[in-house]
Enzyme design. Sequence first.
Site, PDB file in Angstrom:
ATOM      1  CG  LEU A  33      33.294  45.777  45.236  1.00 37.29           C
ATOM      2  CD1 LEU A  33      32.627  46.278  43.968  1.00 37.29           C
ATOM      3  CD2 LEU A  33      32.562  44.570  45.778  1.00 37.29           C
ATOM      4  CG  PHE A  59      45.961  52.265  37.914  1.00 35.16           C
ATOM      5  CD1 PHE A  59      45.479  51.315  37.042  1.00 35.16           C
ATOM      6  CD2 PHE A  59      47.295  52.611  37.834  1.00 35.16           C
ATOM      7  CE1 PHE A  59      46.298  50.719  36.103  1.00 35.16           C
ATOM      8  CE2 PHE A  59      48.120  52.030  36.905  1.00 35.16           C
ATOM      9  CZ  PHE A  59      47.617  51.074  36.034  1.00 35.16           C
ATOM     10  N   GLY A  60      43.792  52.310  42.016  1.00 37.38           N
ATOM     11  CA  GLY A  60      42.762  52.801  42.920  1.00 37.38           C
ATOM     12  C   GLY A  60      42.030  51.664  43.604  1.00 37.38           C
ATOM     13  CG  ASP A 112      47.017  46.162  33.045  1.00 32.89           C
ATOM     14  OD1 ASP A 112      47.858  45.234  33.064  1.00 32.89           O
ATOM     15  OD2 ASP A 112      46.587  46.706  34.079  1.00 32.89           O
TER      16      ASP A 112
END
Length: 694
Positions: free
Chosen positions: A375, A380-381, A493
């Site tokens: 997606l 971070f991932g 963020d």
Amino acid sequence: MHNHLFPAPATFLFIIIAITLVQFPVLPSVHAVDDDQQYLNCSETFACAGISDIGYPFWGSNRPEYCGYPGFQLNCSGDLPLLNVTNMYYRVLNIDDAARSLKVARLDYWNTTCPATYANTSIDSSTLFYHSSATTNLTLYYRCLDTSVPLLPTQTADGFSFNCAGDANGFTNCYSSNSLFASTLLGVCQYNVKVPVVTEAAGTLTTEDALKEAIDGGFTVEWNANNSMCDRCVGSGGRCGFNTSTNAFACHCKTGSFPSTCDEISDGKKSEVPLGVGIGIGGAGIVGILLGFWIFSIRQRKKKRAEEAKIKELPTTPPSSKGIPDSSTNLSQSTPSYTHSKSDLEKGSTYFGAHIFSYAELEEATNNFDSSRELGDGGFGTVYYGKLHDGRVVAVKRLYENNFKRVEQFMNEVIILTRLRHKNLVTLYGCTSKRSQGLLLVYEYISNGTVADHLNGNKSSTGSLTWPIRLSIAIESAEALNFLHQSDVIHRDVKTNNILLDENFCVKVADFGLSRLFPADVTHVSTAPQGTPGYVDPEYYQCYQLTNKSDVYSFGVVLIELISSLPAVDTNRHRHDINLASMAINKIQNHALHELVDPSLGFEKDDAVRRMTTSVAGLAFRCLQQERDMRPKMDEVLEVLKRIKSEEMGAEKAEVVDIRVDDVGQLKNIPPPLSPDSVVTGKWVSDSTIPYSF
């Protein structure tokens, strides 16, 4: 080189169809006389434990999943049905189909005031269930210092104390209906748990037995499983259900299943097709299937060889991570527990209150983290689409292994999202344990992408973000951030890539990997600046002092994005306009707001839109001031946005005027926000391409 003894596949298919049509002449039309099997199955109600005549949206036992709706599966193995809502089990006491409501009671509190874990009821964090207006929360306090006990009236209407087996010496537990005493308990008790009951049962509770009886009596919740679509389906003669292939509502009719109603097929019956033509098409279909299967098998073999090659290049995993069993769906394994052995952590206990999934279960849910299910790919991932055994559609974030702060970010998200619940914050369903093969976080799946997608990404061409929707997005995002700040959390963020939208364009703020818990008795936290270029508070960057006003600055950038549909950073713009915040301040100061606003919003033609966008630009201008003391707090930002929506601001003005230089002149002598050239650009590539980020 082609073998000329055999025709090409397309020619071969044509020959088969022709032969079939010749062999089977056209016969008179016939009607299908048998009703669709799914329609027949879903026409029947079912019994579960002690309740009978249960229909849509519930399923379980001998009732197929396609007759129900995800999130409504009943466990029928006990004396009463059990329902799992956001990883908490409830005993179903009664189901009222007409009112679309049911009475439930928490399983962990059944006939006890001492549950195994201390968790607040999470019905409100579900998108399927809602508390009835006749519901009241009781608050129970656990592990309170004994010094607080003399302050509490004993066995009276104000409350009482009770003990739980296993409590350490020096602690007790309390129930209090006295608000003054309750505020005192918050400082001396480790846990406070809210348990809903029917309002009438929350009257005078003077004993522990009376408290048990009130909790066991349950509380009423209402459900929404595409209720309006179900009404239309039933009105057309159908039976409500779910299409497990498309993950969408289905209307099962006598002639088949359709997305909405049975009226989608004329005359309510299957199309009449000559038998010969039908057989011919069927024969051709069989040949096509065989041919497709042959092509598919070749591709699968190639894909498997490619995956094996990739696996050989990856570092080997520890032997202990192999063969992790899937988490069972039975109740004993999914009930929360504080046992911290590795086997238990992988079988459904909790971590900081979050449900623990096994790595193998999530690997299966994402089809082994298939790249086609990605997606988004963030800083971070990587986030994957997945479907759990219970039918829930989820987003699974797999943290990068080469990120040395991934454990800290993992714990941040778990602690914050299990502690805080809000309708505009993404819901965390659970995670893997820290001892797992990989660090994975499981969220509710938000289907409509991010605000960035709709403003300047792959969904921007749809033109779906009208000005009213953009203003609602601003208000709901501000509500989420204000809730965080009231809860002593700084997001750190805030950006349009971290504001998700559901199918109704409702906001879900996500990605708490950088967030910080902010002590209430300090003015700032000293920490190295982190965030995304274009959104970072310039004072935070210069002074290393993080405050909740840092989120306000970032939100100001979001407001400008909603007005302009431009990205926060774009190196293709003029060097002075690369940073959107700098560009916006310059346009506003020079009476050129019209050059900033997205032309599709109708700024030049619609007075109401012009008035509101001008007001929002003025608010954004205040948020973007370099000195944090000159920025409003988030609660004021929210209040102003709500007033703008109700057109209270400027409603009496006969004409709309631009923001005056006098109003913004205070920035004349203040340097503009830092340019991207002065910001570390390590995240540029990932952040500029994130379609879906947590």
